[in-house]
Write an enzyme that holds these catalytic residues in place. Structure first.
Site, short mmCIF file in Angstrom:
data_model
loop_
_atom_site.label_atom_id
_atom_site.label_comp_id
_atom_site.label_asym_id
_atom_site.label_seq_id
_atom_site.Cartn_x
_atom_site.Cartn_y
_atom_site.Cartn_z
N GLU A 80 -62.12 31.75 94.80
CA GLU A 80 -61.15 31.26 95.89
C GLU A 80 -61.75 30.45 96.73
OE1 GLU A 80 -58.44 32.74 95.72
OE2 GLU A 80 -58.72 34.47 94.40
N TYR A 136 -52.89 29.12 85.33
CA TYR A 136 -54.39 29.47 85.35
C TYR A 136 -55.10 29.02 83.93
CZ TYR A 136 -53.22 32.48 89.39
OH TYR A 136 -52.92 32.79 90.61
#
Length: 545
Positions: free
Chosen positions: A332, A405
């Protein structure tokens, strides 16, 4: 009528090209409509009251914008069950035309080019409650172990208009943001940027926390986090000087967090090496505990990984390296560079956020544990790739692609092999964050940038991995002392170079295309092996058939 017909034709074209059905709301949400393109948002000031007991939010958004061309209608989004109650400009109430959750505000005063105007949007309601945050957007209304309210927003996919009215399209970011959030006085609100002051209303038993963001910010990166927080602080000596790192955690997790959050300076050291300076020194860096897994809110990264290494104690890669760090802290925070600094103009290009950030995990491992370890980490994640839909999604309809991803990370790892020069690769990553600093971008800009910096033509490789679902298959066979080879299962013009070895400990480069090529085999030849760092399949067509 001409504008409406153009809009209908665009809808038909996109539906036909994508083989998917989209609603008018999809187009209103996902395209740069006439009611959006004429104005540039400059600043938001959110003033809201959050009532955790009732799960209710009320307040206003004072929006400042610059006029780019004259127009009579301004489009913003506010999703049900939240409701806009009133809109004012220069103290005069304006009428609103609503289509789904798109609201078209009829402006009365002339909108003069280069003028900077303001509009006040008042709203209230019971925002959507997220049942599976952060993958399903909304507000999480939780409680901590002491029974105190524990509240957070997360809205990457569905968008920030789930809980506050705004220009909900990624192409246009506000240049700055202010937030004034009122909560019960036994709780704290943590939002983006820096805390300016706290107002305490003892009679109402509330506190108002005033936060200011000095940098451009994407709207889904705006957040509220409300809980019984305690705060600790450190400074990181980074490339642009002293960076304030602030941590907000539940009171009973303080000592645990002080130890576990040591991954933050390790992250900053690795990512400033690979990507350049942290992009928001003026706003600082925060890590905030929340009642869900976590998300990349700008300068207010949220954390809920249970103080475990890996992803909830698991290693996505199966390599073992994923248990050397806290996945949420590293992943993140990587979004501060790719998502918050560099933001895609259309969510169809969301791979720019997620693929680079997923690969940042490998680069973190590479920096701290070596290149071989970093490669093992990203290669290990290939078992999670589906290859059912393309990485780039359909444009102008607010629809993301697939495999953004793990496949995206392995695509970037493959590009790194083709470049074959880690100094150049690092310069590209740092250059992207420097030259597209605080900008929204398209995939084509990223492609052109890498092509120019490498002086290579990689366009067919981008097309293959981003716009096609097939994985290139390296076909070969040996006959009469010669190696015959080509690419199969690819687009017509695919021409990616490939590093191989012949079992003698040495490697060399081949330049396969989609038609057969051949070369004389060296006398030391024993077995052909393609470099596993390339995301491809291989097939000896004589042995396999």
């Amino acid at each position: 009528m001409k504008s409406l017909m153009s809009f209908v034709m665009l809808s038909l074209v996109v539906t036909s090209l994508c083989g998917q059905e989209f609603t008018r709301q999809d187009y209103l949400r996902g395209s740069i409509t006439a009611a959006r393109k004429w104005w540039d948002v400059q600043h938001y000031h959110l003033q809201i009251v959050v009532d955790p007991e009732k799960k209710y939010i009320s307040g206003s958004n004072l929006m400042r914008y610059k006029v780019l061309s004259p127009y009579h209608e301004l489009q913003i989004e506010m999703q049900q069950p939240m409701k806009i109650t009133r809109v004012l400009q220069d103290g005069e109430e304006l009428s609103i035309r609503q289509e789904g959750f798109s609201h078209f505000i009829a402006l009365k005063k002339p909108q003069t080019v280069d003028a900077v105007n303001e509009i006040l949007i008042e709203y209230s309601g019971y925002p959507q409650e997220s049942k599976m945050p952060p993958w399903e957007g909304g507000i999480t209304w939780g409680r901590d172990l002491n029974g105190k309210h524990f509240v957070a927003s997360s809205c990457q996919t569905e968008g920030p208009s789930l809980w506050w009215p705004n220009k909900d399209h990624p192409y246009d970011e506000a240049e700055s943001l202010a937030m004034s959030v009122t909560v019960p006085d036994d709780l704290m609100n943590v939002s983006n940027g820096r805390l300016q002051k706290i107002d305490h209303d003892k009679k109402a038993k509330t506190k108002t926390f005033h936060w200011v963001v000095q940098n451009p910010i994407n709207s889904y990166g705006v957040n509220i986090n409300i809980g019984d927080y305690v705060h600790f602080h450190e400074k990181y000596n980074g490339e642009k000087g002293q960076l304030d790192c602030d941590y907000y955690v539940l009171s009973y997790n303080l000592e645990k967090a002080k130890e576990h959050f040591k991954d933050v300076p390790r992250m900053l050291e690795a990512f400033e090496h690979w990507f350049g300076p942290y992009p928001f020194y003026e706003d600082g860096y925060k890590l905030v505990e929340v009642p869900y897994l976590g998300m990349e809110h700008q300068s207010s990264v949220t954390y809920g990984n249970g103080y475990l290494k890996g992803y909830k104690g698991r290693d996505f890669s199966g390599s073992g390296w994923g248990l050397k760090f806290d996945f949420i802290i590293i992943h993140e925070s990587g979004h501060e560079w790719f998502a918050n600094n560099i933001t895609s103009q259309d969510v169809a290009d969301l791979w720019i956020h997620e693929s680079f950030t997923n690969y940042s995990e490998s680069l973190f491992v590479d920096y701290h544990y070596g290149k071989k370890a970093g490669s093992e980490y990203v290669i290990g994640s290939r078992t999670r790739i589906r290859n059912q839909k393309t990485i780039i999604g359909p444009y102008n309809v607010y629809k993301t692609g697939d495999d953004i991803y793990f496949k995206g990370a392995n695509f970037l790892h493959t590009i790194r092999q083709i470049i074959d020069d880690d100094k150049v690769w690092r310069e590209i990553l740092r250059g992207l964050n420097r030259d597209f600093y605080h900008q929204t971008v398209r995939t084509e800009q990223i492609e052109d940038y890498i092509n120019k910096r490498t002086k290579m033509d990689l366009r067919y490789i981008f097309d293959q991995y981003l716009r096609d679902i097939r994985i290139p298959n390296f076909e070969y066979y040996v006959r009469d002392g010669r190696l015959f080879y080509r690419w199969a299962n690819t687009i017509a013009m695919f021409n990616m170079p490939l590093r191989v070895s012949f079992g003698d400990g040495k490697s060399l480069w081949l330049d396969p295309i989609t038609s057969w090529r051949s070369m004389a085999l060296p006398k030391s030849f024993r077995q052909l092996k393609a470099d596993k760092n390339f995301y491809i399949s291989t097939q000896n067509i004589l042995e396999d058939n």
